[in-house]
Design an enzyme around this catalytic site. Structure first.
Site, PDB file in Angstrom:
ATOM      1  N   SER A  77       0.798  -1.225   0.000  1.00 49.86           N
ATOM      2  CA  SER A  77       0.000   0.000   0.000  1.00 49.86           C
ATOM      3  C   SER A  77       0.831   1.275   0.000  1.00 49.86           C
ATOM      4  CB  SER A  77      -0.950  -0.003   1.194  1.00 49.86           C
ATOM      5  OG  SER A  77      -0.248  -0.227   2.386  1.00 49.86           O
ATOM      6  N   HIS A  80      -5.267  -3.358  -2.894  1.00 46.66           N
ATOM      7  CA  HIS A  80      -4.892  -2.401  -3.947  1.00 46.66           C
ATOM      8  C   HIS A  80      -4.738  -3.034  -5.329  1.00 46.66           C
ATOM      9  CE1 HIS A  80      -4.309   0.817  -1.032  1.00 46.66           C
ATOM     10  NE2 HIS A  80      -3.777  -0.107  -0.250  1.00 46.66           N
ATOM     11  N   LYS A 137     -11.763   0.881  -1.941  1.00 46.61           N
ATOM     12  CA  LYS A 137     -10.690   1.419  -2.791  1.00 46.61           C
ATOM     13  C   LYS A 137     -11.172   1.409  -4.242  1.00 46.61           C
ATOM     14  CE  LYS A 137      -7.593   0.931   0.891  1.00 46.61           C
ATOM     15  NZ  LYS A 137      -7.079  -0.008   1.868  1.00 46.61           N
TER      16      LYS A 137
HETATM   17  C1  LIG Z   1      -6.983  -0.165   3.259  1.00 47.85           C
HETATM   18  C2  LIG Z   1      -6.372  -1.472   3.565  1.00 47.85           C
HETATM   19  C3  LIG Z   1      -6.925  -2.322   4.516  1.00 47.85           C
HETATM   20  C4  LIG Z   1      -8.058  -1.914   5.396  1.00 47.85           C
HETATM   21  O1  LIG Z   1      -9.256  -1.845   4.705  1.00 47.85           O
HETATM   22  P1  LIG Z   1     -10.433  -0.932   5.292  1.00 47.85           P
HETATM   23  O2  LIG Z   1     -11.636  -1.425   4.580  1.00 47.85           O
HETATM   24  O3  LIG Z   1     -10.071   0.465   4.962  1.00 47.85           O
HETATM   25  O4  LIG Z   1     -10.477  -1.196   6.755  1.00 47.85           O
HETATM   26  C5  LIG Z   1      -6.361  -3.571   4.681  1.00 47.85           C
HETATM   27  N1  LIG Z   1      -5.295  -3.945   3.964  1.00 47.85           N
HETATM   28  C6  LIG Z   1      -4.706  -3.124   3.058  1.00 47.85           C
HETATM   29  C7  LIG Z   1      -3.514  -3.607   2.298  1.00 47.85           C
HETATM   30  C8  LIG Z   1      -5.226  -1.870   2.838  1.00 47.85           C
HETATM   31  O5  LIG Z   1      -4.644  -1.052   1.976  1.00 47.85           O
END
Ligand SMILES: *Cc1c(COP(=O)(O)O)cnc(C)c1O
Length: 375
Positions: free
Chosen positions: A154, A182, A214
């Site tokens: 990330s 991602h 995302k």
């Molecule tokens: C954003 C993210 C999460 C958490 O997801 P949320 O739905 O925002 O709680 C978990 N793992 C990764 C790699 C992320 O980028």
């Protein structure tokens, strides 16, 4: 943030061109997604009223779980309220005291927290380097073993060596969990993410976690895998059992976003092309980014611009803001000391002129900072 959708955001009275959101496909404010949310509200009301296993599981949740299973090519999918909770739930459900968990050093914080909560022994291998992991796995097993990795990291925007991890997991009889927050919707010929990019199926990677906030532009998360895995999670993942189900209307909005992401491949093609261009031109400016693996590989829409110290990252971000850009600084403890950066994220909603403006501004700020303060 008075307006936070799309590339043009508004903070108080200032409009900024943003490279800051994870809405990679530009779906968060898509009319069809908003419309589906409205229809869901009309049909189901605002909230779900209880946990999934009590009375909170609606046809909207069921339809989304089925759509996610179909999308990922897996027998079943299970919704979680957030990605953070999904990771906590999966890891604590499969591992406990006496078991062993192996993680990439740059994995997301929620994976680390899940591991701590599980109380299992855990070890972290250097980022993207499987040689130490291979040695650890050659030692006699002391219980269940779980290998955990982000699909796309990330903060660095590079891909995990998933084929190697899958081979190691298979040899060692270990579980493999991939968090593809991602990658899903963005990578792979049909948006199936890092696993599709590498051609890895449910046997190779039995546990796939994805988020919905995302590329899919809404909120929530899911885990997909075999029926037996999903049944286990439904009975023992406490962050699934003991929390209110997300609003059914949200599930309807997410299903619309998922359908759009599948029907409009130009969105991922565009964001990947923009990311490749930004990486290439940042390098041409003599600035430091991270190129994810072979140049012919996919270029995820997270482009880090490494600037060194935490103060430098802050200064870069502030100077860009003065010029009308929102590009967030990322500093320790989110990234290691000395690896502070601007985290530039692209979206299919950016146009070519937006990218031109960003690159010009980066060149100007680089020049100013090199020149130092006026005498
Ligand atoms: C954003 C993210 C999460 C958490 O997801 P949320 O739905 O925002 O709680 C978990 N793992 C990764 C790699 C992320 O980028």
């Amino acid at each position: 943030m008075e307006r936070l959708q799309g590339p043009r955001v508004r903070i108080a009275d200032q409009e900024l061109l943003a490279f800051a959101s994870n809405d990679y496909l530009g779906l968060a404010d898509h009319p069809a997604v908003v419309e589906a949310f409205h229809r869901g509200l009309d049909r189901y009301g605002a909230g779900s009223g209880s946990a999934h296993l009590l009375s909170g599981h609606s046809p909207a949740h069921q339809a989304l779980e089925e759509a996610l299973a179909d999308f990922t090519g897996r027998p079943r999918a299970l919704l979680f309220s957030t990605g953070y909770m999904a990771n906590l739930g999966v890891i604590t459900s499969l591992c406990g005291r006496g078991d062993e968990i192996f993680q990439d050093r740059l994995n997301h914080a929620s994976l680390l927290d899940g591991t701590r909560l599980a109380g299992a022994r855990f070890r972290r291998y250097p980022h993207g380097d499987t040689s130490l992991l291979q040695r650890w796995l050659a030692e006699p097993a002391r219980g269940e073993r779980l290998i955990v990795s982000d699909g796309v990291f990330s903060m660095d925007g590079d891909l995990a060596p998933l084929p190697a991890l899958a081979a190691l997991a298979r040899e060692a009889g270990a579980w493999l969990l991939v968090d593809d927050a991602h990658g899903l919707g963005v990578l792979g010929a049909s948006g199936g993410g890092t696993l599709e990019h590498f051609g890895l199926d449910t046997q190779a990677v039995p546990i796939l976690m994805g988020t919905l906030g995302k590329a899919f532009g809404t909120f929530g998360a899911f885990v997909a895998g075999e029926d037996e895995l999903i049944k286990t999670l439904m009975q023992s993942a406490r962050s699934y059992l003991y929390t209110t189900a997300p609003p059914p209307a949200l599930a309807e909005a997410t299903r619309a976003a998922l359908a759009l992401s599948r029907a409009e491949p130009w969105r991922r093609q565009r964001v990947l092309a923009l990311a490749a261009r930004v990486r290439c031109e940042i390098t041409a400016l003599g600035l430091l980014t991270l190129i994810p693996g072979p140049e012919t590989g996919p270029q995820p829409p997270i482009v880090p611009l490494l600037v060194g110290g935490a103060n430098a990252a802050l200064e870069w971000s502030q100077r860009l803001e003065t010029r009308g850009f929102l590009v967030p600084p990322v500093r320790p403890p989110t990234v290691p000391e000395g690896r502070s950066r601007l985290r530039i994220t692209l979206s299919a909603a950016h146009d070519d002129a937006d990218i031109d403006r960003l690159l010009t501004a980066l060149a100007e700020v680089a020049w100013e900072i090199q020149r130092g303060p006026p005498a």
